[in-house]
Design an enzyme around this catalytic site. Structure first.
Site, PDB file in Angstrom:
ATOM      1  N   ASP A  33       0.846  -1.188   0.000  1.00  0.00           N
ATOM      2  CA  ASP A  33       0.000   0.000   0.000  1.00  0.00           C
ATOM      3  C   ASP A  33       0.889   1.249   0.000  1.00  0.00           C
ATOM      4  O   ASP A  33       1.898   1.316   0.698  1.00  0.00           O
ATOM      5  CB  ASP A  33      -0.910   0.003   1.242  1.00  0.00           C
ATOM      6  CG  ASP A  33      -2.045   0.991   1.106  1.00  0.00           C
ATOM      7  OD1 ASP A  33      -3.205   0.550   0.984  1.00  0.00           O
ATOM      8  OD2 ASP A  33      -1.781   2.220   1.133  1.00  0.00           O
ATOM      9  N   GLY A  95     -16.698   2.932   2.812  1.00  0.00           N
ATOM     10  CA  GLY A  95     -15.506   3.781   2.761  1.00  0.00           C
ATOM     11  C   GLY A  95     -14.490   3.343   1.723  1.00  0.00           C
ATOM     12  O   GLY A  95     -13.302   3.635   1.847  1.00  0.00           O
ATOM     13  N   HIS A 102     -10.152  -5.258  -3.399  1.00  0.00           N
ATOM     14  CA  HIS A 102      -8.832  -5.470  -2.792  1.00  0.00           C
ATOM     15  C   HIS A 102      -8.993  -5.875  -1.340  1.00  0.00           C
ATOM     16  O   HIS A 102      -9.908  -5.422  -0.648  1.00  0.00           O
ATOM     17  CB  HIS A 102      -7.950  -4.228  -2.908  1.00  0.00           C
ATOM     18  CG  HIS A 102      -8.587  -2.952  -2.442  1.00  0.00           C
ATOM     19  ND1 HIS A 102      -9.538  -2.284  -3.171  1.00  0.00           N
ATOM     20  CD2 HIS A 102      -8.409  -2.233  -1.312  1.00  0.00           C
ATOM     21  CE1 HIS A 102      -9.911  -1.205  -2.535  1.00  0.00           C
ATOM     22  NE2 HIS A 102      -9.246  -1.142  -1.391  1.00  0.00           N
ATOM     23  N   HIS A 104      -7.006  -5.779   2.177  1.00  0.00           N
ATOM     24  CA  HIS A 104      -5.861  -5.216   2.908  1.00  0.00           C
ATOM     25  C   HIS A 104      -5.338  -6.303   3.845  1.00  0.00           C
ATOM     26  O   HIS A 104      -6.107  -6.869   4.630  1.00  0.00           O
ATOM     27  CB  HIS A 104      -6.298  -4.043   3.795  1.00  0.00           C
ATOM     28  CG  HIS A 104      -6.841  -2.856   3.073  1.00  0.00           C
ATOM     29  ND1 HIS A 104      -6.121  -1.703   2.868  1.00  0.00           N
ATOM     30  CD2 HIS A 104      -8.062  -2.622   2.515  1.00  0.00           C
ATOM     31  CE1 HIS A 104      -6.860  -0.815   2.228  1.00  0.00           C
ATOM     32  NE2 HIS A 104      -8.050  -1.348   2.010  1.00  0.00           N
TER      33      HIS A 104
HETATM   34  P1  AMP Z   1      -9.787   1.454   0.279  1.00  0.00           P
HETATM   35  O1  AMP Z   1     -10.032   2.696   1.082  1.00  0.00           O
HETATM   36  O2  AMP Z   1     -10.145   0.203   1.016  1.00  0.00           O
HETATM   37  O3  AMP Z   1     -10.398   1.554  -1.101  1.00  0.00           O
HETATM   38  O4  AMP Z   1      -8.218   1.362   0.105  1.00  0.00           O
HETATM   39  C1  AMP Z   1      -7.515   1.907  -0.974  1.00  0.00           C
HETATM   40  C2  AMP Z   1      -6.054   1.790  -0.612  1.00  0.00           C
HETATM   41  O5  AMP Z   1      -5.292   1.956  -1.792  1.00  0.00           O
HETATM   42  C3  AMP Z   1      -5.573   2.865   0.385  1.00  0.00           C
HETATM   43  O6  AMP Z   1      -5.028   2.219   1.541  1.00  0.00           O
HETATM   44  C4  AMP Z   1      -4.497   3.625  -0.408  1.00  0.00           C
HETATM   45  O7  AMP Z   1      -3.407   4.006   0.404  1.00  0.00           O
HETATM   46  C5  AMP Z   1      -4.101   2.600  -1.455  1.00  0.00           C
HETATM   47  N1  AMP Z   1      -3.551   3.154  -2.690  1.00  0.00           N
HETATM   48  C6  AMP Z   1      -4.060   4.154  -3.444  1.00  0.00           C
HETATM   49  N2  AMP Z   1      -3.304   4.347  -4.535  1.00  0.00           N
HETATM   50  C7  AMP Z   1      -2.297   3.435  -4.471  1.00  0.00           C
HETATM   51  C8  AMP Z   1      -1.172   3.119  -5.310  1.00  0.00           C
HETATM   52  N3  AMP Z   1      -0.942   3.807  -6.437  1.00  0.00           N
HETATM   53  N4  AMP Z   1      -0.341   2.117  -4.929  1.00  0.00           N
HETATM   54  C9  AMP Z   1      -0.570   1.437  -3.792  1.00  0.00           C
HETATM   55  N5  AMP Z   1      -1.604   1.674  -2.960  1.00  0.00           N
HETATM   56  C10 AMP Z   1      -2.454   2.673  -3.288  1.00  0.00           C
END
Ligand code: AMP
Length: 112
Positions: A33, A95, A102, A104
């Protein structure tokens, strides 16, 4: 809700944006992330165009689902000894920021 081909993870999958890769197989990708919320914060995504957990499990093939969980197990292998937390969000109420399914994987420290 139609899948948005311009979301950040779709761009990573097409090689238009970089990522710090942890693992990849034919149907899934795991990468770090960009804004980690824990010492270890890895995202596991399917390569197919699925918005969220429900869509993925309702529409993906068994091969895609197997490949995704193979990637999850690989990543968990790096954190399982001390524990981990798995999180996935969907939609506005959940959120979700990036509309590509994805998971986490958080670990490496004591988590709330
Ligand atoms: P969510 O809020 O569950 O949709 O999580 C999206 C996640 O994607 C967040 O933790 C961001 O920090 C992560 N994120 C956004 N853009 C990127 C990127 N280019 N590379 C890696 N992680 C990312």
């Amino acid at each position: 809700m139609a899948y948005d081909n311009e979301n950040v993870f779709a761009k990573i999958l097409r090689g238009e944006l970089p990522c710090h890769k942890e693992y990849e197989n034919d149907t899934a990708l795991a990468f770090y992330d960009l804004h980690p919320k824990a010492k270890i914060h890895i995202l596991v995504i399917p390569k197919g165009p699925y918005e969220d957990f429900y869509t993925f499990h309702a529409q993906a093939s068994s091969l895609e689902i197997e490949g995704f969980y193979q990637a999850v197990l690989h990543v968990l292998g790096t954190v399982k000894s001390s524990g981990y937390k798995l999180v996935t969000r969907s939609g506005i109420d959940g959120g979700q920021e990036v509309p590509h399914f994805h998971l986490h994987v958080l670990g490496g420290q004591k988590l709330d």
